[in-house]
Design a protein around this motif. Sequence first.
Motif, short mmCIF file in Angstrom:
data_model
loop_
_atom_site.label_atom_id
_atom_site.label_comp_id
_atom_site.label_asym_id
_atom_site.label_seq_id
_atom_site.Cartn_x
_atom_site.Cartn_y
_atom_site.Cartn_z
N TYR A 56 0.82 -1.21 0.00
CA TYR A 56 0.00 0.00 0.00
C TYR A 56 0.86 1.26 0.00
CZ TYR A 56 0.34 -0.26 5.21
OH TYR A 56 0.76 -0.35 6.52
N CYS A 73 -4.97 12.51 4.03
CA CYS A 73 -4.14 11.72 3.12
C CYS A 73 -5.02 10.87 2.21
CB CYS A 73 -3.18 10.82 3.89
SG CYS A 73 -4.00 9.55 4.83
N SER A 75 -5.02 6.95 0.87
CA SER A 75 -4.43 5.64 1.09
C SER A 75 -4.86 4.72 -0.06
CB SER A 75 -4.90 5.14 2.45
OG SER A 75 -4.94 3.75 2.51
N GLY A 91 -2.25 -1.13 10.56
CA GLY A 91 -3.23 -0.78 11.59
C GLY A 91 -2.53 -0.15 12.79
N HIS A 92 -3.24 0.72 13.44
CA HIS A 92 -2.64 1.48 14.54
C HIS A 92 -3.71 2.10 15.44
CE1 HIS A 92 -3.28 4.26 11.14
NE2 HIS A 92 -3.73 5.07 12.09
N GLU A 101 -10.96 9.62 13.47
CA GLU A 101 -10.53 9.71 12.06
C GLU A 101 -11.73 9.45 11.16
OE1 GLU A 101 -6.83 7.93 11.26
OE2 GLU A 101 -7.03 8.03 9.10
N TYR A 103 -12.68 8.22 7.28
CA TYR A 103 -12.26 7.64 6.01
C TYR A 103 -13.42 7.76 5.04
CZ TYR A 103 -8.14 4.99 7.67
OH TYR A 103 -6.92 4.61 8.15
N HIS A 140 -7.42 0.98 14.11
CA HIS A 140 -8.09 0.78 12.83
C HIS A 140 -7.12 0.27 11.77
CE1 HIS A 140 -6.95 4.91 13.71
NE2 HIS A 140 -6.60 5.04 12.44
N HIS A 163 0.79 8.16 15.12
CA HIS A 163 0.49 6.74 14.87
C HIS A 163 1.23 5.88 15.90
CE1 HIS A 163 -0.43 8.63 11.01
NE2 HIS A 163 -1.20 7.59 10.75
N TYR A 165 1.99 2.13 16.27
CA TYR A 165 1.93 0.82 15.60
C TYR A 165 2.23 -0.33 16.55
CZ TYR A 165 1.75 3.38 11.24
OH TYR A 165 1.36 4.21 10.22
O1 PA5 Z 1 -4.04 7.69 9.42
C1 PA5 Z 1 -4.56 6.67 8.96
O2 PA5 Z 1 -5.29 5.94 9.63
C2 PA5 Z 1 -4.26 6.28 7.51
O3 PA5 Z 1 -3.77 7.35 6.82
C3 PA5 Z 1 -3.25 5.15 7.54
O4 PA5 Z 1 -2.04 5.64 8.05
C4 PA5 Z 1 -3.03 4.49 6.20
O5 PA5 Z 1 -4.21 3.90 5.75
C5 PA5 Z 1 -1.98 3.39 6.30
O6 PA5 Z 1 -2.22 2.50 7.35
P1 PA5 Z 1 -1.16 2.28 8.50
O7 PA5 Z 1 -0.76 3.64 9.01
O8 PA5 Z 1 -1.88 1.49 9.56
O9 PA5 Z 1 0.01 1.55 7.94
#
Ligand code: PA5
Length: 187
Positions: A56, A73, A75, A91-92, A101, A103, A140, A163, A165
């Motif tokens: 991704y 952003c 994605s 996911g985080h 957030e 989407y 998520h 984030h 992780y």
């Molecule tokens: O902030 C977000 O939730 C998204 O922009 C994610 O960062 C994006 O979908 C990529 O996923 P991840 O950050 O879990 O690798």
Amino acid sequence: MPDIMTPFGLAIDLETGDMVAATNRLVRRASDMRGYYADAEALDRLIQEQDDPLHYEVFELPVPPENGQLMYCISKLQPGQVGQEFFMTKGHYHSVSATAEIYLCLAGRGYMVMKTAEGKWATEEMMRGRMVYVPPHWAHRSVNTDANETLVSFCVYPGDAGHNYGDIEREGLGKRVFQRGGDIVLE
Ligand code: PA5
Ligand code: NI
């Protein structure tokens, strides 16, 4: 008196998610996903046999990472499977856990899989024109369940959210999404 930022606008292609003005492109390949899938050997095979394919990308034109700002952003999550498990993002939680957030899915099909630290979990379908609201404190991850199409989303979240992780790398998201005999199954 703090500096006042200048307003701006930019174009986002609502079919493809292309955001030409983006200055940041985060790329995750299959090899960046070690430890995330149920079938580690299938991931290793994918990395070797398909030359570490793209998993991704996240495109941004960042704003200051501050309270009061809105980070946004695009994605783009590729279609594919690791064994029978559909391609997904890491996911985080947000580092500032009490931040939400939004989407907005622009293309493709999939799920947003979410969980809280207390063990509640939830999923929401993602498809073109559908918005998912991820409330504060919910980790998520997006999952692409389409055989061919890229899952494209526009995301917006507080500038200071950050984030986290590590917790999801250790705990997982509670549910995984598999293809089992033609069905999409959460386990
Ligand atoms: O902030 C977000 O939730 C998204 O922009 C994610 O960062 C994006 O979908 C990529 O996923 P991840 O950050 O879990 O690798
Ligand atoms: Ni997020």
